[in-house]
Write a protein that holds these residues in place. Structure first.
Motif, PDB file in Angstrom:
ATOM      1  N   LYS A 209     -59.533  84.007 -83.942  1.00  0.00           N
ATOM      2  CA  LYS A 209     -59.958  85.057 -83.014  1.00  0.00           C
ATOM      3  C   LYS A 209     -60.279  86.335 -83.774  1.00  0.00           C
ATOM      4  O   LYS A 209     -59.537  86.739 -84.672  1.00  0.00           O
ATOM      5  CB  LYS A 209     -58.848  85.328 -81.991  1.00  0.00           C
ATOM      6  CG  LYS A 209     -59.234  86.307 -80.894  1.00  0.00           C
ATOM      7  CD  LYS A 209     -58.119  86.420 -79.857  1.00  0.00           C
ATOM      8  CE  LYS A 209     -58.520  87.334 -78.711  1.00  0.00           C
ATOM      9  NZ  LYS A 209     -57.456  87.439 -77.684  1.00  0.00           N
ATOM     10  N   TRP A 254     -63.388  82.623 -81.477  1.00  0.00           N
ATOM     11  CA  TRP A 254     -63.500  83.544 -80.347  1.00  0.00           C
ATOM     12  C   TRP A 254     -63.795  84.946 -80.862  1.00  0.00           C
ATOM     13  O   TRP A 254     -63.002  85.526 -81.586  1.00  0.00           O
ATOM     14  CB  TRP A 254     -62.188  83.526 -79.566  1.00  0.00           C
ATOM     15  CG  TRP A 254     -62.150  84.356 -78.309  1.00  0.00           C
ATOM     16  CD1 TRP A 254     -63.137  85.099 -77.766  1.00  0.00           C
ATOM     17  CD2 TRP A 254     -61.013  84.497 -77.436  1.00  0.00           C
ATOM     18  NE1 TRP A 254     -62.713  85.699 -76.614  1.00  0.00           N
ATOM     19  CE2 TRP A 254     -61.415  85.341 -76.377  1.00  0.00           C
ATOM     20  CE3 TRP A 254     -59.716  83.982 -77.451  1.00  0.00           C
ATOM     21  CZ2 TRP A 254     -60.543  85.706 -75.341  1.00  0.00           C
ATOM     22  CZ3 TRP A 254     -58.860  84.334 -76.425  1.00  0.00           C
ATOM     23  CH2 TRP A 254     -59.275  85.178 -75.387  1.00  0.00           C
ATOM     24  N   SER A 276     -67.825  77.699 -79.806  1.00  0.00           N
ATOM     25  CA  SER A 276     -67.229  79.023 -79.929  1.00  0.00           C
ATOM     26  C   SER A 276     -67.538  79.868 -78.696  1.00  0.00           C
ATOM     27  O   SER A 276     -68.436  79.554 -77.921  1.00  0.00           O
ATOM     28  CB  SER A 276     -67.702  79.697 -81.217  1.00  0.00           C
ATOM     29  OG  SER A 276     -67.163  79.025 -82.346  1.00  0.00           O
ATOM     30  N   TYR A 277     -66.777  80.937 -78.530  1.00  0.00           N
ATOM     31  CA  TYR A 277     -66.831  81.742 -77.315  1.00  0.00           C
ATOM     32  C   TYR A 277     -67.047  83.204 -77.681  1.00  0.00           C
ATOM     33  O   TYR A 277     -66.316  83.771 -78.497  1.00  0.00           O
ATOM     34  CB  TYR A 277     -65.528  81.568 -76.532  1.00  0.00           C
ATOM     35  CG  TYR A 277     -65.443  82.331 -75.232  1.00  0.00           C
ATOM     36  CD1 TYR A 277     -66.485  82.329 -74.308  1.00  0.00           C
ATOM     37  CD2 TYR A 277     -64.288  83.036 -74.902  1.00  0.00           C
ATOM     38  CE1 TYR A 277     -66.393  83.015 -73.109  1.00  0.00           C
ATOM     39  CE2 TYR A 277     -64.175  83.718 -73.698  1.00  0.00           C
ATOM     40  CZ  TYR A 277     -65.238  83.712 -72.815  1.00  0.00           C
ATOM     41  OH  TYR A 277     -65.136  84.390 -71.626  1.00  0.00           O
ATOM     42  N   LYS A 354     -64.593  77.533 -72.868  1.00  0.00           N
ATOM     43  CA  LYS A 354     -63.866  78.769 -72.553  1.00  0.00           C
ATOM     44  C   LYS A 354     -62.381  78.502 -72.340  1.00  0.00           C
ATOM     45  O   LYS A 354     -61.522  79.218 -72.883  1.00  0.00           O
ATOM     46  CB  LYS A 354     -64.472  79.438 -71.329  1.00  0.00           C
ATOM     47  CG  LYS A 354     -63.773  80.731 -70.930  1.00  0.00           C
ATOM     48  CD  LYS A 354     -64.464  81.385 -69.749  1.00  0.00           C
ATOM     49  CE  LYS A 354     -63.727  82.647 -69.308  1.00  0.00           C
ATOM     50  NZ  LYS A 354     -64.408  83.319 -68.159  1.00  0.00           N
ATOM     51  N   ILE A 357     -60.717  77.599 -75.780  1.00  0.00           N
ATOM     52  CA  ILE A 357     -60.628  78.713 -76.729  1.00  0.00           C
ATOM     53  C   ILE A 357     -59.615  79.748 -76.275  1.00  0.00           C
ATOM     54  O   ILE A 357     -58.788  80.237 -77.055  1.00  0.00           O
ATOM     55  CB  ILE A 357     -62.009  79.360 -76.915  1.00  0.00           C
ATOM     56  CG1 ILE A 357     -62.996  78.370 -77.523  1.00  0.00           C
ATOM     57  CG2 ILE A 357     -61.902  80.605 -77.798  1.00  0.00           C
ATOM     58  CD1 ILE A 357     -62.608  77.817 -78.839  1.00  0.00           C
ATOM     59  N   THR A 358     -59.678  80.151 -75.005  1.00  0.00           N
ATOM     60  CA  THR A 358     -58.810  81.231 -74.544  1.00  0.00           C
ATOM     61  C   THR A 358     -57.342  80.844 -74.499  1.00  0.00           C
ATOM     62  O   THR A 358     -56.466  81.698 -74.455  1.00  0.00           O
ATOM     63  CB  THR A 358     -59.260  81.738 -73.159  1.00  0.00           C
ATOM     64  OG1 THR A 358     -59.302  80.641 -72.228  1.00  0.00           O
ATOM     65  CG2 THR A 358     -60.629  82.385 -73.241  1.00  0.00           C
TER      66      THR A 358
END
Length: 373
Positions: A209, A254, A276-277, A354, A357-358
């Motif tokens: 991140k 991220w 990826s986000y 999403k 990743i989150t």
């Protein structure tokens, strides 16, 4: 596939499946053909080979692979002096960081990790390396130079905030090969969060991140009042020794709060951005294709951002493949056909990205756990 493998995949699907994001997908119209997808395997919520240290994703799996310090006895460090000594000692192969270690704001305080092969640096849960210095000479946390076969995992690198003094990044890879950076967080770097330069090659950054949580400091001599520029690949258009190098994979990464530019900005390299986000609202540019950049962006999500893809006049190719663009402005199309990676990876569909990743990106694991995919 053999019957045993089929059963394993089925069980993994049941164990690790998740609900896809309920958002409208706008697929990229450029280079969006299945022929470009030949090197990936698309799953539906699969998380494969957890705990397998040999399952290195992306470019770091090439050139003999990346194993770091392997199963060597670990050295636990809890303060700056211990960490500095362990980094500089080539016989120490696995370093475990415990707690928060602050880099002293003095000349020579920035950590130097150089000329070593086969080493792992990782953090226990919550481990953090912190710099509070915004000066040109003393900023930055770690300079990694001329190293090979390195793993960095589960660490937070926290800087004092962006200030354009032409200072140092939280971390920089300089002429390094076969590096795997996994489940880390880089935030609030002075010049940037994590940069790559000078023939660095065969690198994977996964489940990591990038963000800026501190307000930028204006008035720096570098000329930018808001230098929240996260990741630069290639230091100059004239650094032609980078040609054919800078092969880097960003997988399940991220780019979040506060990032303005360089997500990443690429010169020369063959850069693969997968699953990826990007949700850094208020940014200027996300992925920037600079001089001779060759970039694949695949099954990723751009949400509430400006200019997902920026094309310079001198880039080589950008392929935008099955990406989702949600409430974005500016260009989202690639141009020309980018490289085909020599490896395969398990790849999520973009409507699964999403949620994955989150919940999983950043220093979110418990120590040195291998096999993120």
């Amino acid at each position: 596939m053999k019957i045993k493998s089929t059963i394993t995949v089925f069980l993994l699907t049941l164990a690790f499946g998740f609900t896809a994001c309920n958002t409208e997908e706008i697929a990229s119209p450029q280079n969006d053909e299945s022929s470009i997808l030949a090197t990936t395997t698309t799953g539906s919520g699969l998380i494969a080979k957890e705990g397998n240290c040999d399952d290195v994703p992306g470019w770091a799996s090439q050139n003999g692979g990346t194993t770091g310090g392997g199963t060597a006895e670990e050295t636990v460090v809890t303060d700056y002096a211990q960490l500095k000594a362990a980094l500089q000692n080539a016989t120490v192969k696995v370093i475990k960081v415990s707690g928060t270690i602050t880099i002293p704001a003095i000349t020579g305080g920035r950590l130097s990790f150089k000329d070593q092969t086969g080493k792992t640096l990782y953090g226990e849960s919550g481990a953090k390396l912190v710099s509070t210095d915004q000066t040109k000479s003393n900023s930055g946390i770690m300079n990694i130079s001329r190293c090979k076969n390195i793993i960095i995992r589960n660490l937070i690198f926290e800087g004092p905030g962006a200030y354009d003094t032409d200072g140092w990044d939280n971390a920089v890879l300089d002429d390094c090969q076969n590096v795997w950076i996994d489940h880390c967080e880089f935030r609030d770097g002075v010049d940037g969060n994590l940069d790559f330069k000078n023939k660095s090659d065969f690198i994977t950054v996964s489940y990591t991140k990038f963000q800026y949580l501190k307000a930028p400091k204006a008035g720096g001599p570098g000329g930018s009042n808001d230098h929240r520029f996260s990741n630069l690949i290639g230091s100059s258009d004239t650094q032609t020794t980078d040609r054919g190098k800078l092969s880097i994979t960003f997988a399940r990464c991220w780019w979040g709060n506060g990032c303005k530019q360089r997500l990443p900005r690429v010169r020369f390299g063959k850069v693969d951005i997968v699953n990826s986000y990007f949700n850094c609202e208020g940014n200027d540019v996300c992925v920037a294709a600079g001089f001779e950049a060759n970039i694949r962006i695949e099954e990723s999500v751009f949400e509430n951002v400006n200019t997902p893809i920026d094309l310079s006049a001198t880039f080589t190719a950008v392929s935008s493949i099955h990406n989702a663009f949600l409430n974005t402005t500016g260009n989202r199309e690639g141009k020309n056909t980018a490289f085909t990676p020599p490896y395969t990876m398990l790849t999520l569909k973009n409507d699964e990205v999403k949620a994955d990743i989150t919940s999983r990106a950043g220093a979110t694991i418990n120590g040195n756990i291998c096999g993120s995919f």
